[in-house]
Design a protein around this motif. Structure first.
Motif, PDB file in Angstrom:
ATOM      1  N   UNK A  39       8.413  19.600 -13.336  1.00 47.35           N
ATOM      2  CA  UNK A  39       9.240  19.747 -14.520  1.00 47.35           C
ATOM      3  C   UNK A  39       8.533  20.683 -15.353  1.00 47.35           C
ATOM      4  N   UNK A  40       6.937  20.352 -15.636  1.00 44.83           N
ATOM      5  CA  UNK A  40       6.128  21.329 -16.539  1.00 44.83           C
ATOM      6  C   UNK A  40       6.187  22.777 -15.829  1.00 44.83           C
ATOM      7  N   UNK A  41       5.923  22.709 -14.609  1.00 46.20           N
ATOM      8  CA  UNK A  41       5.770  24.022 -13.872  1.00 46.20           C
ATOM      9  C   UNK A  41       6.976  24.881 -13.906  1.00 46.20           C
ATOM     10  N   UNK A  42       8.138  24.163 -13.776  1.00 50.57           N
ATOM     11  CA  UNK A  42       9.507  24.952 -14.013  1.00 50.57           C
ATOM     12  C   UNK A  42       9.478  25.366 -15.586  1.00 50.57           C
ATOM     13  N   UNK A  43       9.212  24.440 -16.314  1.00 50.94           N
ATOM     14  CA  UNK A  43       9.581  24.855 -17.735  1.00 50.94           C
ATOM     15  C   UNK A  43       8.754  26.017 -18.397  1.00 50.94           C
ATOM     16  N   UNK A  44       7.760  26.137 -18.002  1.00 51.68           N
ATOM     17  CA  UNK A  44       6.606  27.336 -18.242  1.00 51.68           C
ATOM     18  C   UNK A  44       6.994  28.384 -17.231  1.00 51.68           C
ATOM     19  N   UNK A  45       7.799  28.101 -16.308  1.00 51.71           N
ATOM     20  CA  UNK A  45       8.015  29.385 -15.184  1.00 51.71           C
ATOM     21  C   UNK A  45       6.389  29.518 -14.609  1.00 51.71           C
ATOM     22  N   UNK A  46       5.797  28.761 -14.080  1.00 52.30           N
ATOM     23  CA  UNK A  46       4.489  28.897 -13.952  1.00 52.30           C
ATOM     24  C   UNK A  46       4.442  29.674 -12.387  1.00 52.30           C
TER      25      UNK A  46
ATOM     26  N   UNK B  83       6.768   9.503  -8.885  1.00 50.86           N
ATOM     27  CA  UNK B  83       7.087   9.389 -10.594  1.00 50.86           C
ATOM     28  C   UNK B  83       6.120  10.388 -11.381  1.00 50.86           C
ATOM     29  N   UNK B  84       5.144  10.517 -11.081  1.00 45.80           N
ATOM     30  CA  UNK B  84       4.359  11.337 -11.626  1.00 45.80           C
ATOM     31  C   UNK B  84       4.620  12.698 -11.397  1.00 45.80           C
ATOM     32  N   UNK B  85       4.809  12.866 -10.206  1.00 49.10           N
ATOM     33  CA  UNK B  85       5.242  14.116  -9.672  1.00 49.10           C
ATOM     34  C   UNK B  85       6.440  14.957 -10.434  1.00 49.10           C
TER      35      UNK B  85
ATOM     36  N   UNK C 298      10.019  15.881  -3.238  1.00 43.94           N
ATOM     37  CA  UNK C 298      10.973  15.633  -2.099  1.00 43.94           C
ATOM     38  C   UNK C 298      10.366  14.989  -0.878  1.00 43.94           C
ATOM     39  N   UNK C 299       9.227  15.522  -0.339  1.00 42.31           N
ATOM     40  CA  UNK C 299       8.595  14.962   0.758  1.00 42.31           C
ATOM     41  C   UNK C 299       8.291  13.371   0.806  1.00 42.31           C
ATOM     42  N   UNK C 300       7.846  13.004  -0.547  1.00 48.25           N
ATOM     43  CA  UNK C 300       7.457  11.749  -0.666  1.00 48.25           C
ATOM     44  C   UNK C 300       8.453  10.921  -1.025  1.00 48.25           C
ATOM     45  N   UNK C 301       9.689  11.615  -1.298  1.00 46.92           N
ATOM     46  CA  UNK C 301      10.802  10.529  -1.570  1.00 46.92           C
ATOM     47  C   UNK C 301      11.570  10.290  -0.210  1.00 46.92           C
ATOM     48  N   UNK C 302      11.539  11.424   0.703  1.00 42.74           N
ATOM     49  CA  UNK C 302      11.955  10.897   1.971  1.00 42.74           C
ATOM     50  C   UNK C 302      11.102  10.177   2.589  1.00 42.74           C
TER      51      UNK C 302
ATOM     52  N   UNK D 231       0.962  -1.223  -0.015  1.00 41.73           N
ATOM     53  CA  UNK D 231       0.055  -0.070  -0.066  1.00 41.73           C
ATOM     54  C   UNK D 231       0.733   1.357   0.006  1.00 41.73           C
ATOM     55  N   UNK D 232       1.761   1.464   1.083  1.00 39.24           N
ATOM     56  CA  UNK D 232       2.535   2.643   1.189  1.00 39.24           C
ATOM     57  C   UNK D 232       3.462   2.865   0.142  1.00 39.24           C
ATOM     58  N   UNK D 233       4.273   1.900  -0.155  1.00 40.82           N
ATOM     59  CA  UNK D 233       5.314   2.295  -1.351  1.00 40.82           C
ATOM     60  C   UNK D 233       4.602   2.129  -2.867  1.00 40.82           C
ATOM     61  N   UNK D 234       3.894   1.469  -3.130  1.00 42.83           N
ATOM     62  CA  UNK D 234       3.099   1.631  -4.573  1.00 42.83           C
ATOM     63  C   UNK D 234       2.615   3.212  -4.600  1.00 42.83           C
ATOM     64  N   UNK D 235       1.992   3.663  -3.601  1.00 41.40           N
ATOM     65  CA  UNK D 235       1.369   5.093  -3.391  1.00 41.40           C
ATOM     66  C   UNK D 235       2.579   6.113  -3.512  1.00 41.40           C
ATOM     67  N   UNK D 236       3.538   5.849  -2.844  1.00 38.99           N
ATOM     68  CA  UNK D 236       4.616   6.752  -2.794  1.00 38.99           C
ATOM     69  C   UNK D 236       5.365   6.701  -4.358  1.00 38.99           C
TER      70      UNK D 236
END
Length: 172
Positions: A118-125, A111-113, A144-148, A101-106
């Protein structure tokens, strides 16, 4: 197993230091919130940028503090049932819960994050609000939070395996 426990201790150290440091963000968030409230009431003015900083800090506390919360076993748990089981059974339940449960959600969030950040950074949102802030740093906090949190889950699994193997004395 000893090598894995060394890795586990390293992850625990990282998340403990970060968790304690994140505690200071609560104070900063409180000061920013109080400042916003006073300025709004006394001077009848407000800043969208300061409101967004407040939201970003609040989000950072939860996202960056989640791994520390797990490590300290301070997350929500159904102790009424859990306390009736042996330490080994509780360890198995935690391992199965984390693996299925936990690891698949993380993994999904991380992965999708990346594309989300990147898209937010690319378009300077930026925020659509006047005086709003750039968005990608707040979105990066999610990854970062989910990676930790994922690292801490791995640490918890290692410690639970040690419990099952009877090596719980070596756990941090």
């Amino acid at each position: 197993m000893n090598g894995l426990l060394v890795i586990s201790r390293g992850i625990d150290r990282l998340n403990t230091r970060l968790g304690l440091a994140v505690g200071w963000l609560i104070l900063i968030t409180t000061v920013v919130s109080a400042y916003n409230a006073v300025v709004r009431k006394v001077f009848d003015t407000s800043s969208n940028g300061l409101l967004e900083i407040q939201w970003y800090l609040f989000g950072a506390v939860f996202l960056l503090g989640a791994a520390y919360t797990l490590q300290q076993n301070a997350h929500v748990r159904i102790d009424v049932l859990s306390n009736r089981f042996s330490e080994s059974t509780r360890a198995w339940i935690d391992i199965i819960g984390h693996l299925f449960f936990t690891l698949p959600l993380i993994g999904f969030v991380v992965v999708s994050g990346w594309d989300f950040v990147y898209e937010s950074f690319r378009i300077n949102e930026y925020s659509a609000d006047p005086g709003g802030l750039i968005r990608w740093p707040a979105k990066a906090l999610i990854v970062l939070g989910f990676t930790l949190l994922g690292l801490q889950v791995c640490s918890e699994i290692i410690k639970k395996i040690a419990v099952i193997k009877g090596q719980s004395k070596q756990c941090p």
